[in-house]
Design an enzyme around this catalytic site. Sequence first.
Site, PDB file in Angstrom:
ATOM      1  N   GLU A  41       0.909  -1.046  -0.040  1.00 25.08           N
ATOM      2  CA  GLU A  41      -0.167  -0.043   0.082  1.00 25.08           C
ATOM      3  C   GLU A  41       0.813   1.290   0.121  1.00 25.08           C
ATOM      4  O   GLU A  41       0.489   2.054  -0.710  1.00 25.08           O
ATOM      5  CB  GLU A  41      -0.861   0.138   1.198  1.00 25.08           C
ATOM      6  CG  GLU A  41      -1.790   1.067   1.126  1.00 25.08           C
ATOM      7  CD  GLU A  41      -2.782   0.997   2.412  1.00 25.08           C
ATOM      8  OE1 GLU A  41      -3.380   2.225   2.785  1.00 25.08           O
ATOM      9  OE2 GLU A  41      -2.823   0.066   3.298  1.00 25.08           O
ATOM     10  N   ASP A  45       0.703   3.796  -3.220  1.00 25.70           N
ATOM     11  CA  ASP A  45       0.396   5.239  -2.934  1.00 25.70           C
ATOM     12  C   ASP A  45       1.410   6.292  -3.474  1.00 25.70           C
ATOM     13  O   ASP A  45       1.057   7.176  -3.741  1.00 25.70           O
ATOM     14  CB  ASP A  45       0.216   5.696  -1.372  1.00 25.70           C
ATOM     15  CG  ASP A  45      -1.007   4.943  -0.448  1.00 25.70           C
ATOM     16  OD1 ASP A  45      -1.793   4.468  -1.344  1.00 25.70           O
ATOM     17  OD2 ASP A  45      -1.151   4.914   0.704  1.00 25.70           O
TER      18      ASP A  45
END
Length: 94
Positions: A41, A45
């Site tokens: 993640e 991002d």
Amino acid sequence: MLDYLTEVTGGPVDAEELGHALTHRSYAYEAGGLPHNERLEFLGDAVLELVMTEYLFAKYPDEPEGKLTAYRSALVNTNSISDAASDWGMNEYL
């Protein structure tokens, strides 16, 4: 999901890695310490922010840095990413 991603990316998608990418930390700990998606993640991002930065930089060549930052913040944040994931039906997989 595996078939869809294979079609969209045009290449093979590793089922184990997909499971890893879709495993939330709370579930991972409840299930005995499975690998979870937090590091992925973090990387995702950063990639999404870079892609949006490049897009906004090209689309708005006369806007100052502060405005571009505000645009990017509106596009790349928890709410907008969560909304997109929901729209794409990702919640049932997470």
